[in-house]
Design a protein around this motif. Structure first.
Motif, PDB file in Angstrom:
ATOM      1  N   GLU A  51       0.653  -1.407  -0.242  1.00  0.00           N
ATOM      2  CA  GLU A  51       0.021   0.504   0.481  1.00  0.00           C
ATOM      3  C   GLU A  51       1.059   0.460  -0.211  1.00  0.00           C
ATOM      4  O   GLU A  51       0.249   1.993  -0.838  1.00  0.00           O
ATOM      5  N   ASP A  52       1.717   1.305   1.127  1.00  0.00           N
ATOM      6  CA  ASP A  52       2.476   2.140   0.705  1.00  0.00           C
ATOM      7  C   ASP A  52       3.579   2.159  -0.845  1.00  0.00           C
ATOM      8  O   ASP A  52       4.144   4.229  -1.124  1.00  0.00           O
ATOM      9  N   TRP A  53       4.109   1.330  -1.692  1.00  0.00           N
ATOM     10  CA  TRP A  53       5.388   1.508  -2.883  1.00  0.00           C
ATOM     11  C   TRP A  53       3.301   2.062  -3.620  1.00  0.00           C
ATOM     12  O   TRP A  53       4.047   2.958  -4.531  1.00  0.00           O
ATOM     13  N   GLU A  54       2.223   1.763  -3.473  1.00  0.00           N
ATOM     14  CA  GLU A  54       1.801   2.453  -4.129  1.00  0.00           C
ATOM     15  C   GLU A  54       1.224   3.947  -4.016  1.00  0.00           C
ATOM     16  O   GLU A  54       0.866   4.101  -4.686  1.00  0.00           O
ATOM     17  N   LYS A  55       0.668   4.482  -2.850  1.00  0.00           N
ATOM     18  CA  LYS A  55       1.013   5.690  -2.007  1.00  0.00           C
ATOM     19  C   LYS A  55       2.256   6.425  -2.453  1.00  0.00           C
ATOM     20  O   LYS A  55       1.864   7.729  -3.503  1.00  0.00           O
ATOM     21  N   THR A  56       3.164   5.952  -2.795  1.00  0.00           N
ATOM     22  CA  THR A  56       4.335   6.867  -3.411  1.00  0.00           C
ATOM     23  C   THR A  56       4.239   6.464  -4.962  1.00  0.00           C
ATOM     24  O   THR A  56       4.795   7.434  -5.151  1.00  0.00           O
ATOM     25  N   PHE A  57       4.595   5.678  -5.264  1.00  0.00           N
ATOM     26  CA  PHE A  57       4.204   5.787  -7.240  1.00  0.00           C
ATOM     27  C   PHE A  57       3.643   6.766  -7.391  1.00  0.00           C
ATOM     28  O   PHE A  57       3.707   7.463  -8.165  1.00  0.00           O
ATOM     29  N   ARG A  58       2.526   7.051  -6.732  1.00  0.00           N
ATOM     30  CA  ARG A  58       1.070   7.489  -7.532  1.00  0.00           C
ATOM     31  C   ARG A  58       1.550   9.437  -7.006  1.00  0.00           C
ATOM     32  O   ARG A  58       0.792  10.217  -7.812  1.00  0.00           O
ATOM     33  N   SER A  59       2.051   9.361  -6.506  1.00  0.00           N
ATOM     34  CA  SER A  59       2.497  10.561  -5.509  1.00  0.00           C
ATOM     35  C   SER A  59       3.715  11.455  -6.301  1.00  0.00           C
ATOM     36  O   SER A  59       3.784  12.007  -6.971  1.00  0.00           O
ATOM     37  N   MET A  60       4.268  10.063  -7.189  1.00  0.00           N
ATOM     38  CA  MET A  60       5.304  10.843  -8.153  1.00  0.00           C
ATOM     39  C   MET A  60       5.248  10.793  -9.764  1.00  0.00           C
ATOM     40  O   MET A  60       5.856  11.266 -10.632  1.00  0.00           O
ATOM     41  N   LEU A  90       2.275   0.111 -12.007  1.00  0.00           N
ATOM     42  CA  LEU A  90       2.406   0.781 -10.712  1.00  0.00           C
ATOM     43  C   LEU A  90       2.134  -0.759 -10.644  1.00  0.00           C
ATOM     44  O   LEU A  90       2.508  -2.058  -9.284  1.00  0.00           O
ATOM     45  N   LYS A  91       1.228  -2.178 -11.328  1.00  0.00           N
ATOM     46  CA  LYS A  91       1.544  -3.142 -11.428  1.00  0.00           C
ATOM     47  C   LYS A  91       2.844  -4.547 -11.507  1.00  0.00           C
ATOM     48  O   LYS A  91       2.852  -5.087 -10.758  1.00  0.00           O
ATOM     49  N   ALA A  92       3.942  -3.291 -12.106  1.00  0.00           N
ATOM     50  CA  ALA A  92       5.236  -4.532 -11.899  1.00  0.00           C
ATOM     51  C   ALA A  92       5.938  -3.980 -11.032  1.00  0.00           C
ATOM     52  O   ALA A  92       6.346  -5.316 -10.423  1.00  0.00           O
ATOM     53  N   LEU A  93       5.502  -2.866 -10.416  1.00  0.00           N
ATOM     54  CA  LEU A  93       6.305  -2.203  -9.293  1.00  0.00           C
ATOM     55  C   LEU A  93       5.577  -3.712  -8.193  1.00  0.00           C
ATOM     56  O   LEU A  93       6.408  -4.053  -7.569  1.00  0.00           O
ATOM     57  N   LEU A  94       4.009  -3.356  -7.924  1.00  0.00           N
ATOM     58  CA  LEU A  94       3.827  -4.008  -7.363  1.00  0.00           C
ATOM     59  C   LEU A  94       4.288  -5.649  -7.059  1.00  0.00           C
ATOM     60  O   LEU A  94       4.005  -6.407  -6.190  1.00  0.00           O
TER      61      LEU A  94
END
Length: 183
Positions: A51-60, A90-94
């Protein structure tokens, strides 16, 4: 002259009455610097939580509103492509985790490279700089980590729009021609 002095006295009294109320007013939160923003991104990706990765990615990544500021004539055509690209990344990151982002350890130093002022980046990003507002800050980053130094993307840039920093991969490839070719 007498009326002017009277008016000045009234304004001074009003200012004395209003000032305490203004002093208690909330001041806007100052915007984070690019260095602070990048460190926050790194912290977000250092978390164990997806969830933190997704939130961070979306902020970038830029929002549609950011693209509207940068490319007012093309933002509506760009947005579906950008949104699809962001979702794929994002999908690849997660799926794989942020190893590529945080794998070199803690940040020791961040060098900010002003694309508008430094000759080599200015040449590389020349076409992209021509199509965005001249007052938009554009930077590249060179990050020194515990285990080495890395540039934050060869053609990638960080831009500041709408009171926040975000990054655009392959920004150096943007041109008026590429925008005009969008369908």
């Amino acid at each position: 002259m007498r009326n002017l002095l009277g008016l000045l006295l009234i304004l001074l009294c009003l200012a004395t009455l209003i000032q305490p109320a203004l002093a208690g007013a909330k001041k806007p939160t100052p915007m984070m610097t690019l260095e602070e923003t990048f460190r926050a991104w790194h912290r977000g990706f250092s978390s164990d939580k997806k969830e933190d990765w997704e939130k961070t990615f979306r902020s970038m990544v830029p929002t549609k509103k950011d693209l509207q500021h940068l490319f007012p004539m093309h933002a509506d055509k760009m947005w579906p492509y950008a949104e699809k690209d962001f979702e794929e990344k994002l999908k690849a990151l997660l799926k794989s985790g942020p190893k590529e982002i945080i794998g070199m350890g803690a940040i020791k130093k961040i060098e900010l490279i002003d694309v508008r002022k430094e000759e080599e980046p200015r040449k590389k990003f020349a076409k992209a700089l021509q199509i965005i507002p001249a007052d938009v800050p554009v930077f590249q980053l060179r990050i020194e980590y515990e285990r080495g130094t890395r540039d934050f993307g060869d053609a990638t840039a960080c831009l500041q729009v709408n009171g926040r920093w975000f990054y655009i991969p392959e920004f150096a490839e943007f041109s008026q021609e590429s925008l005009d070719s969008l369908k």
